[in-house]
Design a protein around this motif. Sequence first.
Motif, PDB file in Angstrom:
ATOM      1  N   PRO A  95       0.827  -1.206   0.000  1.00  0.00           N
ATOM      2  CA  PRO A  95       0.000   0.000   0.000  1.00  0.00           C
ATOM      3  C   PRO A  95       0.862   1.257   0.000  1.00  0.00           C
ATOM      4  CG  PRO A  95       0.033  -1.011   2.185  1.00  0.00           C
ATOM      5  CD  PRO A  95       0.717  -1.973   1.252  1.00  0.00           C
ATOM      6  N   LYS A  96       0.424   2.274  -0.734  1.00  0.00           N
ATOM      7  CA  LYS A  96       1.157   3.529  -0.789  1.00  0.00           C
ATOM      8  C   LYS A  96       1.012   4.260   0.537  1.00  0.00           C
ATOM      9  CE  LYS A  96       1.302   7.994  -3.158  1.00  0.00           C
ATOM     10  NZ  LYS A  96       1.118   8.784  -1.949  1.00  0.00           N
ATOM     11  N   LYS A  97       2.139   4.691   1.083  1.00  0.00           N
ATOM     12  CA  LYS A  97       2.101   5.429   2.339  1.00  0.00           C
ATOM     13  C   LYS A  97       1.748   6.889   2.093  1.00  0.00           C
ATOM     14  CE  LYS A  97       4.965   2.979   5.682  1.00  0.00           C
ATOM     15  NZ  LYS A  97       6.009   3.158   6.706  1.00  0.00           N
ATOM     16  N   VAL A  98       0.911   7.423   2.952  1.00  0.00           N
ATOM     17  CA  VAL A  98       0.577   8.846   2.911  1.00  0.00           C
ATOM     18  C   VAL A  98       1.609   9.589   3.760  1.00  0.00           C
ATOM     19  CG1 VAL A  98      -1.133  10.587   3.526  1.00  0.00           C
ATOM     20  CG2 VAL A  98      -1.876   8.363   2.631  1.00  0.00           C
ATOM     21  N   ILE A 135       0.738   5.439   7.061  1.00  0.00           N
ATOM     22  CA  ILE A 135       1.039   6.863   7.232  1.00  0.00           C
ATOM     23  C   ILE A 135       2.514   7.019   7.590  1.00  0.00           C
ATOM     24  CG2 ILE A 135       0.553   8.974   8.517  1.00  0.00           C
ATOM     25  CD1 ILE A 135      -2.245   7.963   9.029  1.00  0.00           C
ATOM     26  N   GLU A 136       3.213   7.822   6.801  1.00  0.00           N
ATOM     27  CA  GLU A 136       4.610   8.146   7.089  1.00  0.00           C
ATOM     28  C   GLU A 136       4.664   9.557   7.660  1.00  0.00           C
ATOM     29  OE1 GLU A 136       8.979   8.374   4.868  1.00  0.00           O
ATOM     30  OE2 GLU A 136       7.192   7.732   3.772  1.00  0.00           O
ATOM     31  N   LEU A 137       5.180   9.692   8.870  1.00  0.00           N
ATOM     32  CA  LEU A 137       5.190  10.976   9.565  1.00  0.00           C
ATOM     33  C   LEU A 137       6.459  11.760   9.238  1.00  0.00           C
ATOM     34  CD1 LEU A 137       3.897   9.693  13.004  1.00  0.00           C
ATOM     35  CD2 LEU A 137       2.577  10.585  11.089  1.00  0.00           C
ATOM     36  N   GLN A 156       7.787  16.313   0.073  1.00  0.00           N
ATOM     37  CA  GLN A 156       6.771  15.516  -0.628  1.00  0.00           C
ATOM     38  C   GLN A 156       5.645  15.051   0.303  1.00  0.00           C
ATOM     39  OE1 GLN A 156       9.272  12.445  -2.433  1.00  0.00           O
ATOM     40  NE2 GLN A 156       9.400  13.640  -4.303  1.00  0.00           N
ATOM     41  N   CYS A 157       5.185  15.973   1.149  1.00  0.00           N
ATOM     42  CA  CYS A 157       4.070  15.662   2.044  1.00  0.00           C
ATOM     43  C   CYS A 157       2.753  15.741   1.287  1.00  0.00           C
ATOM     44  CB  CYS A 157       4.046  16.642   3.224  1.00  0.00           C
ATOM     45  SG  CYS A 157       5.465  16.507   4.326  1.00  0.00           S
ATOM     46  N   ASP A 158       1.868  14.809   1.576  1.00  0.00           N
ATOM     47  CA  ASP A 158       0.529  14.842   1.000  1.00  0.00           C
ATOM     48  C   ASP A 158      -0.393  15.751   1.805  1.00  0.00           C
ATOM     49  OD1 ASP A 158       0.893  12.733  -1.101  1.00  0.00           O
ATOM     50  OD2 ASP A 158       1.317  11.501   0.665  1.00  0.00           O
ATOM     51  N   LEU A 269      -8.204  12.915  17.965  1.00  0.00           N
ATOM     52  CA  LEU A 269      -7.575  13.665  16.874  1.00  0.00           C
ATOM     53  C   LEU A 269      -6.952  12.706  15.862  1.00  0.00           C
ATOM     54  CD1 LEU A 269      -5.307  16.781  17.098  1.00  0.00           C
ATOM     55  CD2 LEU A 269      -4.486  14.739  15.930  1.00  0.00           C
ATOM     56  N   ALA A 270      -6.199  11.731  16.371  1.00  0.00           N
ATOM     57  CA  ALA A 270      -5.513  10.787  15.483  1.00  0.00           C
ATOM     58  C   ALA A 270      -6.506   9.993  14.649  1.00  0.00           C
ATOM     59  CB  ALA A 270      -4.634   9.844  16.303  1.00  0.00           C
ATOM     60  N   GLU A 271      -7.615   9.599  15.263  1.00  0.00           N
ATOM     61  CA  GLU A 271      -8.645   8.845  14.544  1.00  0.00           C
ATOM     62  C   GLU A 271      -9.225   9.682  13.405  1.00  0.00           C
ATOM     63  OE1 GLU A 271     -10.773   5.519  13.636  1.00  0.00           O
ATOM     64  OE2 GLU A 271      -9.409   5.658  15.345  1.00  0.00           O
ATOM     65  N   ALA A 272      -9.513  10.956  13.688  1.00  0.00           N
ATOM     66  CA  ALA A 272     -10.093  11.829  12.680  1.00  0.00           C
ATOM     67  C   ALA A 272      -9.108  12.096  11.541  1.00  0.00           C
ATOM     68  CB  ALA A 272     -10.522  13.150  13.326  1.00  0.00           C
ATOM     69  N   VAL A 273      -7.845  12.344  11.896  1.00  0.00           N
ATOM     70  CA  VAL A 273      -6.829  12.638  10.886  1.00  0.00           C
ATOM     71  C   VAL A 273      -6.554  11.405  10.035  1.00  0.00           C
ATOM     72  CG1 VAL A 273      -4.394  13.224  10.534  1.00  0.00           C
ATOM     73  CG2 VAL A 273      -5.761  14.494  12.202  1.00  0.00           C
ATOM     74  N   ALA A 274      -6.393  10.254  10.670  1.00  0.00           N
ATOM     75  CA  ALA A 274      -6.103   9.022   9.917  1.00  0.00           C
ATOM     76  C   ALA A 274      -7.240   8.702   8.955  1.00  0.00           C
ATOM     77  CB  ALA A 274      -5.882   7.866  10.887  1.00  0.00           C
ATOM     78  N   THR A 275      -8.468   8.907   9.383  1.00  0.00           N
ATOM     79  CA  THR A 275      -9.618   8.650   8.518  1.00  0.00           C
ATOM     80  C   THR A 275      -9.583   9.552   7.302  1.00  0.00           C
ATOM     81  OG1 THR A 275     -10.986   7.934  10.388  1.00  0.00           O
ATOM     82  CG2 THR A 275     -12.132   8.632   8.390  1.00  0.00           C
ATOM     83  N   GLN A 276      -9.216  10.825   7.509  1.00  0.00           N
ATOM     84  CA  GLN A 276      -9.229  11.798   6.424  1.00  0.00           C
ATOM     85  C   GLN A 276      -8.109  11.520   5.418  1.00  0.00           C
ATOM     86  OE1 GLN A 276     -11.463  14.252   5.844  1.00  0.00           O
ATOM     87  NE2 GLN A 276     -10.382  14.787   3.960  1.00  0.00           N
ATOM     88  N   VAL A 277      -6.895  11.274   5.902  1.00  0.00           N
ATOM     89  CA  VAL A 277      -5.758  11.141   4.982  1.00  0.00           C
ATOM     90  C   VAL A 277      -5.733   9.814   4.247  1.00  0.00           C
ATOM     91  CG1 VAL A 277      -4.365  12.712   6.390  1.00  0.00           C
ATOM     92  CG2 VAL A 277      -4.158  10.237   6.733  1.00  0.00           C
ATOM     93  N   THR A 278      -6.468   8.824   4.735  1.00  0.00           N
ATOM     94  CA  THR A 278      -6.468   7.520   4.065  1.00  0.00           C
ATOM     95  C   THR A 278      -7.739   7.275   3.260  1.00  0.00           C
ATOM     96  OG1 THR A 278      -7.326   6.476   6.111  1.00  0.00           O
ATOM     97  CG2 THR A 278      -4.931   6.485   5.767  1.00  0.00           C
TER      98      THR A 278
END
Length: 279
Positions: A95-98, A135-137, A156-158, A269-278
Amino acid sequence: MSSTMFVALSHKAVRVLVLILAATIASSAPGQTPGQLTEAQAQALIKKLSTAPATSRLLTVAETKGLLQYVTEQAKQQAAAAQAEAAAATAAAKPKKVRLGIVMPRVDLGPGFSGDAAAEPLRGMIAHYLSGPVIELVPLDALVSQQINAEAQAKQCDFVLYSSATQKKTGGNGMGLFKGATTMANMLPMVQAAKLTGGLMSAAGSAASAADAAHEAASLSKGIKAKSEVSLEYKLEAPGNPAAASHDVFSAKAATDGDDVLTPLVGQLAEAVATQVTK
């Protein structure tokens, strides 16, 4: 393979052909070491080998040596191509990392629990919760919005994540930190950001340990006062696009002094962000 005839040979047939050629050379008188065969020469010998009567002497020693060298080299190339194809298939299956850039948070949890000394532990907590296989931080050091965008694009941040933690003795729903903001001067402490020596860097490389996250939460919770309201606000946007892809505020009231209400807020916060970026 560049040769149609050679491609048609199976791996087993190639191995058998190599053994036959090697045996022929071993049983024949020594001859001159052949030069590298051209594609046309090799194909002519393969055709000759496949069509000649079984009772006739198929190839000379020099021809046999040259063909053995050619077939061996082609077999190596065939194996290398198969390995490259398998590696490409494996890479495509992953899978491509965000890439998520994390800006230094703004923290105002009271005297002694504000500014960079508190911002880095909060960023470490956020990084710990967001760490994972998809997710790559990426830690971002810039403070001004234009510089943040430039740094995020260079890395190269998404997405770019801004965050803020505040403590209030009265009710309310956060500081409205990101509403109408045009520069980071309204979002971040006006002091030099601390250099990353661990924390997020280790979290981005693998994942901060649960013990580290618990320690960071405990250090920040020392400033929490009973009956106060702690709010954790975030804004998520794409580099170069000021329109927020996602924005929310999570709040909780502390029951006692030192109550760790921040950890569950970071989880939300992490749940909301992870849902959005993936998505």
